[in-house]
Design a protein around this motif. Structure first.
Motif, mmCIF file in Angstrom:
data_model
loop_
_atom_site.group_PDB
_atom_site.id
_atom_site.type_symbol
_atom_site.label_atom_id
_atom_site.label_comp_id
_atom_site.label_asym_id
_atom_site.label_seq_id
_atom_site.Cartn_x
_atom_site.Cartn_y
_atom_site.Cartn_z
ATOM 1 N N TYR A 91 0.871 -1.187 0.153
ATOM 2 C CA TYR A 91 0.048 0.102 -0.143
ATOM 3 C C TYR A 91 1.026 1.244 -0.032
ATOM 4 O O TYR A 91 2.011 1.211 0.657
ATOM 5 C CB TYR A 91 -0.752 -0.008 1.193
ATOM 6 N N GLY B 34 0.022 4.715 1.423
ATOM 7 C CA GLY B 34 -0.858 5.282 2.200
ATOM 8 C C GLY B 34 -1.986 4.329 2.398
ATOM 9 O O GLY B 34 -1.780 3.196 2.805
ATOM 10 N N LYS B 35 -3.252 4.708 1.765
ATOM 11 C CA LYS B 35 -4.451 3.814 2.010
ATOM 12 C C LYS B 35 -4.740 2.842 0.379
ATOM 13 O O LYS B 35 -5.244 2.086 0.319
ATOM 14 C CB LYS B 35 -5.727 4.514 2.091
ATOM 15 N N LYS B 36 -3.825 3.695 -0.525
ATOM 16 C CA LYS B 36 -4.189 2.958 -1.919
ATOM 17 C C LYS B 36 -3.128 1.746 -2.075
ATOM 18 O O LYS B 36 -2.244 1.492 -1.863
ATOM 19 C CB LYS B 36 -3.746 3.896 -3.020
ATOM 20 N N GLU B 37 -3.948 0.738 -2.333
ATOM 21 C CA GLU B 37 -3.317 -0.665 -2.768
ATOM 22 C C GLU B 37 -2.904 -0.782 -3.894
ATOM 23 O O GLU B 37 -3.445 -0.699 -5.074
ATOM 24 C CB GLU B 37 -4.283 -1.787 -2.491
ATOM 25 N N ASP C 250 5.540 6.387 2.944
ATOM 26 C CA ASP C 250 4.170 5.920 2.837
ATOM 27 C C ASP C 250 3.884 4.123 2.539
ATOM 28 O O ASP C 250 3.017 3.673 2.684
ATOM 29 C CB ASP C 250 3.764 6.601 1.630
#
Lengths: 277, 254
Positions: free
Chosen positions: B14, B16-19, B60
């Motif tokens: 990931y 941050g929140k993005k996979e 991140d």
């Protein structure tokens, strides 16, 4: 076709306009340099080499020159290591709270009224010691030097492409080694520029010395815990005197100060071995 | 159970929140060239950087799942990323020899700073060995004390390969190593890969299917963070099973 002519006319008048403005902008610099040379050269020519070595009452500014170099040296000794570490910290941890605060504080320190630094050091060092001293002056100058070198260090390191950082870590090196053995040497040109700009700045400072070094012009400095002189401070003192001879001495001292400043500054333009990325 | 050079188990990455890497299971056999191909932005470089924990330079990035290097999970609690990076060398997309070091020092620096070589003779030997391995020795032996700026792109890239080899890694990760190299240089590097395969496991990332076809034993097709298809190069190129792979290879994947 007439449209072309009008555009061309505008273009030319614009270029002439900014050329004149640029010239007006840098004119004061040349005027200062010319005035200092015109007024300074005769007195130095008259006194010869003794102007650089004699004490004030014998028509020389030797102790002031010595004081300036001592102050530059001591303030570097105190200020440069701290500045380097602060700059590296700001580069390495830009997103941390302290890292962000550091950057803002450095910006403030860059523009901070230097006379307040002088007042601060007077209350912290000169008064407790009971005397003006070279070391107090050096502390004041180190505080002024620090943000310049730190900001330049951080900027120089930030300009290193990320791929070199990856390459360094990719070799299985610890963070300390990556930073001090590879990235700092890689950005030494930028860091050195910052060091020289910082030194040129403190070489000419007067305000932080007013309440810290005391002044010493009739003998050479013997100890860093005793008062010393400095060229800018001497100029300040001489100009306040009613005597014309003192004013002449001030012009001579100004010329020497200008030469020292240029001596520090010129290597910035002459390139140290340039690193090509 | 067979031990692989690299094996991933449900690897997710990931930012941050993005996979960006969405659960990958991959096995790379020893002494092979394994190519990860896929369009730009599909996560190839990210995946590659998880194999030597270089991804951690990016604050991140978060990693879930396991990466086993010769059977050992490199994300285990007691694993020092530094020792992993010595074992798993890396070559980058942009030829990045250190510009302020001579050719000699570029090879020597990893050894020197890691205190892996004691004497000057040993260092000379190792530098020569690495340059020979990277097929660069004959071209640079008379100018070891010059700076890399005088080399061509392809030579710089082989210098960087030598820099990685000097540490005697077991695995070599290559992130589009010929993207910034001219055709002659590319040919030399690809030839070198075949030589290196004898001693090393090579993981190559490319966005050029043709390069994958020329160089590799196995190919994995990565698309939007998912491993669409893996197999021996011949099968992937001749009869891809997945429609997406076929589209990619024929250039019709949008």
């Amino acid at each position: 076709m007439s449209g072309y002519k009008t555009r061309r006319g505008k273009d030319i008048s614009f270029i002439i306009g900014i050329t004149i403005l640029t010239f007006l902008g840098i004119l004061p610099l040349f005027h200062i340099i010319a005035t200092v040379f015109i007024n300074g050269v005769p007195i130095i020519a008259k006194k010869g080499i003794s102007f650089l070595t004699n004490t004030l009452s014998n028509g020389g500014i030797g102790p002031a020159i010595a004081g300036t170099f001592i102050l530059i040296f001591l303030s570097s000794l105190i200020g440069l290591p701290v500045a380097l570490l602060v700059g590296i910290y700001a580069y390495e941890y830009p997103e941390s709270k302290i890292g962000r605060a550091t950057k803002t504080l450095l910006q403030i320190m860059l523009e901070f009224p230097t006379i307040l630094v002088g007042v601060f050091v007077m209350s912290m060092i000169a008064i407790p010691m009971g005397t003006y001293s070279a070391i107090a002056g050096a502390f004041a100058l180190a505080i002024i030097l620090m943000p310049y070198v730190a900001v330049y260090t951080q900027e120089a390191m930030r300009e290193i492409p990320f791929t070199y950082r990856e390459a360094s870590f990719g070799l299985g090196l610890s963070r300390v080694k990556v930073i001090f053995q590879i990235l700092v040497p890689l950005s030494k040109r930028g860091i050195l520029t910052g060091v020289l700009i910082g030194l040129a700045k403190v070489a000419g400072e007067t305000a932080p010395l007013l309440f810290t070094v005391g002044g010493l012009y009739e003998s050479y400095p013997a100890s860093i815990t005793e008062p010393v002189g400095a060229i800018p401070l001497l100029i300040y003192t001489l100009v306040q005197s009613p005597s014309k001879a003192d004013h002449m001495m001030a012009w001579g001292a100004s010329l020497i100060l200008l030469l020292i400043f240029l001596l520090i500054f010129i290597p910035i333009r002459l390139k140290l071995r340039e690193v090509r990325l | 159970m067979k031990e692989y050079a690299i094996e991933t188990k449900d690897l997710k990455i990931y930012y941050g929140k993005k996979e960006v890497i969405k659960g990958i299971n991959l096995r790379i056999p020893k002494n092979t060239i394994f190519t990860i191909m896929g369009p730009s932005g599909c996560g190839k470089s990210t995946l590659l950087r998880s194999f030597n924990r270089l991804l951690e330079l990016n604050m991140d990035a978060k990693i879930e799942g396991e990466v086993l290097i010769f059977g050992k999970n490199i994300y285990g609690e007691d694993v020092d990323p530094i020792s992993i990076r010595r074992k798993v060398g890396m070559v980058f997309q942009y030829p990045n020899p250190f510009p302020h070091l001579t050719l000699y020092d570029n090879i020597a620096i990893g050894l020197k700073l890691n205190n892996l070589v004691k004497s000057k003779e040993e260092m000379d030997k190792r530098v020569r060995w690495a340059l020979e391995k990277a097929s660069l020795w004959d071209e640079v032996k008379d100018r070891l004390y010059e700076y890399p700026a005088s080399l061509s792109g392809g030579q710089k890239q082989r210098l960087v390969i030598a820099r990685a080899l000097a540490l005697k890694p077991k695995i070599l990760l290559m992130d589009e190593p010929t993207a910034n190299v001219d055709p002659v240089g590319t040919k030399n590097i690809e030839k070198l890969l075949f030589e290196l395969k004898k001693d090393y496991t090579i993981v190559l990332v490319t966005h050029e299917p043709a390069q994958a076809a020329r160089t590799s034993d196995f190919v994995g097709f990565l698309y939007l963070g998912k491993l669409i298809e893996v197999g021996p190069t011949k099968y992937i190129f001749e009869k891809p099973k997945n429609e997406l792979t076929e589209k990619y290879l024929t250039g019709s994947l949008v």
